[in-house]
Design a protein around this motif. Structure first.
Motif, PDB file in Angstrom:
ATOM      1  N   GLN A   7       4.107  -9.895   2.004  1.00 53.47           N
ATOM      2  CA  GLN A   7       2.886 -10.546   2.467  1.00 53.47           C
ATOM      3  C   GLN A   7       2.584 -11.840   1.720  1.00 53.47           C
ATOM      4  O   GLN A   7       1.905 -12.721   2.251  1.00 53.47           O
ATOM      5  N   GLN A  18      -6.224  -6.869  -3.617  1.00 49.17           N
ATOM      6  CA  GLN A  18      -5.863  -6.699  -2.207  1.00 49.17           C
ATOM      7  C   GLN A  18      -6.623  -7.685  -1.332  1.00 49.17           C
ATOM      8  O   GLN A  18      -6.067  -8.251  -0.389  1.00 49.17           O
ATOM      9  N   LYS A  19      -7.888  -7.925  -1.656  1.00 47.77           N
ATOM     10  CA  LYS A  19      -8.692  -8.887  -0.894  1.00 47.77           C
ATOM     11  C   LYS A  19      -8.091 -10.289  -0.998  1.00 47.77           C
ATOM     12  O   LYS A  19      -7.961 -11.007   0.001  1.00 47.77           O
ATOM     13  N   SER A  39      -2.592 -14.287   2.732  1.00 46.56           N
ATOM     14  CA  SER A  39      -1.756 -14.040   3.906  1.00 46.56           C
ATOM     15  C   SER A  39      -2.286 -14.786   5.126  1.00 46.56           C
ATOM     16  O   SER A  39      -1.519 -15.406   5.876  1.00 46.56           O
ATOM     17  N   GLU A  40      -3.593 -14.727   5.332  1.00 46.40           N
ATOM     18  CA  GLU A  40      -4.201 -15.446   6.468  1.00 46.40           C
ATOM     19  C   GLU A  40      -4.080 -16.951   6.289  1.00 46.40           C
ATOM     20  O   GLU A  40      -3.788 -17.689   7.238  1.00 46.40           O
ATOM     21  N   GLN A  64       0.842  -1.193   0.000  1.00 45.93           N
ATOM     22  CA  GLN A  64       0.000   0.000   0.000  1.00 45.93           C
ATOM     23  C   GLN A  64       0.882   1.250   0.000  1.00 45.93           C
ATOM     24  O   GLN A  64       2.069   1.194   0.316  1.00 45.93           O
ATOM     25  N   ARG A 106      -4.988 -10.988  -1.764  1.00 53.34           N
ATOM     26  CA  ARG A 106      -3.695 -10.916  -1.072  1.00 53.34           C
ATOM     27  C   ARG A 106      -3.886 -11.155   0.426  1.00 53.34           C
ATOM     28  O   ARG A 106      -3.162 -11.947   1.038  1.00 53.34           O
ATOM     29  N   ASP A 107      -4.865 -10.483   1.021  1.00 51.22           N
ATOM     30  CA  ASP A 107      -5.130 -10.635   2.453  1.00 51.22           C
ATOM     31  C   ASP A 107      -5.590 -12.055   2.789  1.00 51.22           C
ATOM     32  O   ASP A 107      -5.195 -12.618   3.812  1.00 51.22           O
ATOM     33  N   GLU A 108      -6.425 -12.626   1.908  1.00 49.32           N
ATOM     34  CA  GLU A 108      -6.896 -14.002   2.123  1.00 49.32           C
ATOM     35  C   GLU A 108      -5.739 -14.990   2.086  1.00 49.32           C
ATOM     36  O   GLU A 108      -5.657 -15.905   2.909  1.00 49.32           O
TER      37      GLU A 108
END
Length: 251
Positions: A180, A141-142, A148-149, A25, A144-146
């Motif tokens: 990430q 981004q969504k 990462s988790e 970001q 990417r975050d998924e």
């Protein structure tokens, strides 16, 4: 620049992703203003695993000119006072045969992973490193975050790194978890400690390094532990501001 007011013996050196910005970001206005104030107190350098264009997207298009030192690709592309002072080349160092073996193995390995999502650009060839990305660098981004988790729960990248070391034990390559979603591949010694030679040459007596991937296997670990730096492990950009303020009073 307020060079006369600054402590010329001291530099604060920052990782980018997760340290100055949320992963991939742009830096907040608060962070940019904080760094501007810090530059009035001491010298400031940035060292990221990403290439120059990605760092510029996050920190600003004139990033190489706005900071005393900018080290892209772990310092293998180096700038001092806006002028390029270093450039290494992965292909010349390792050769096509070695790199193609790693790429072929990585693509096969990633093809067999089942993840929440898979998008495009699984291997990015940079001038000084390979970047391997199981989810694909064109993910949203969504996504990417998924990933990462999912990675935190299933150790996708940790297991990938172990497989790479097992299959290429004598290649003279380092495989490091970065950012990430990806893994950086580069010759041994081409980690972020590579940039320290430029700071030693500039004569700094104290180098404070701030990074978030400081655990073994993370791409900040070597420079965080290096005897030439005072390492600080941070958890977020806000934590970075807090810790720097404790080291450099009066910001």
């Amino acid at each position: 620049m307020a060079g006369q007011q600054r402590d010329a013996s001291l530099i604060c050196l920052f990782d980018v992703d997760g340290t100055l910005t949320a992963p991939r970001q742009a830096a907040t206005q608060e962070m940019l203003e904080f760094l501007k104030r810090l530059k009035q107190k001491c010298y400031v350098g940035l060292v990221g695993g990403s290439d120059l264009s990605k760092i510029a997207e996050q920190i600003g298009s004139n990033v190489a000119k706005e900071y005393d030192f900018l080290f892209a690709e772990n310092g293998l592309v180096a700038f001092q006072d806006g002028k390029q002072v270093g450039q290494e080349n992965l292909l010349h160092n390792k050769g096509e045969e070695c790199l193609q073996k790693v790429i072929n193995f990585a693509l096969k390995y990633m093809s067999e992973l089942e993840l929440p999502a898979k998008r495009g650009t699984f291997v990015e060839f940079r001038s000084s490193m390979l970047n391997l990305c199981p989810v694909g660098r064109s993910c949203s981004q969504k996504e990417r975050d998924e990933f990462s988790e999912f990675d935190k729960k299933n150790n996708i990248r940790k297991k990938f790194v172990e497989a790479l070391y097992q299959n290429f034990p004598d290649a003279g390559l380092k495989f490091a978890i970065g950012g990430q979603i990806s893994i950086d591949v580069f010759p041994v010694g081409w980690d972020k400690t590579f940039c320290l030679q430029f700071l030693e040459k500039a004569g700094f007596k104290t180098i404070h390094f701030f990074g978030d991937k400081t655990n073994p296997g993370g791409n900040d670990h070597e420079i965080y532990k290096d005897s030439r730096t005072i390492g600080h492990s941070v958890t977020s950009p806000q934590d970075t501001i807090k810790q720097v303020s404790e080291v450099i009073p009066g910001l």
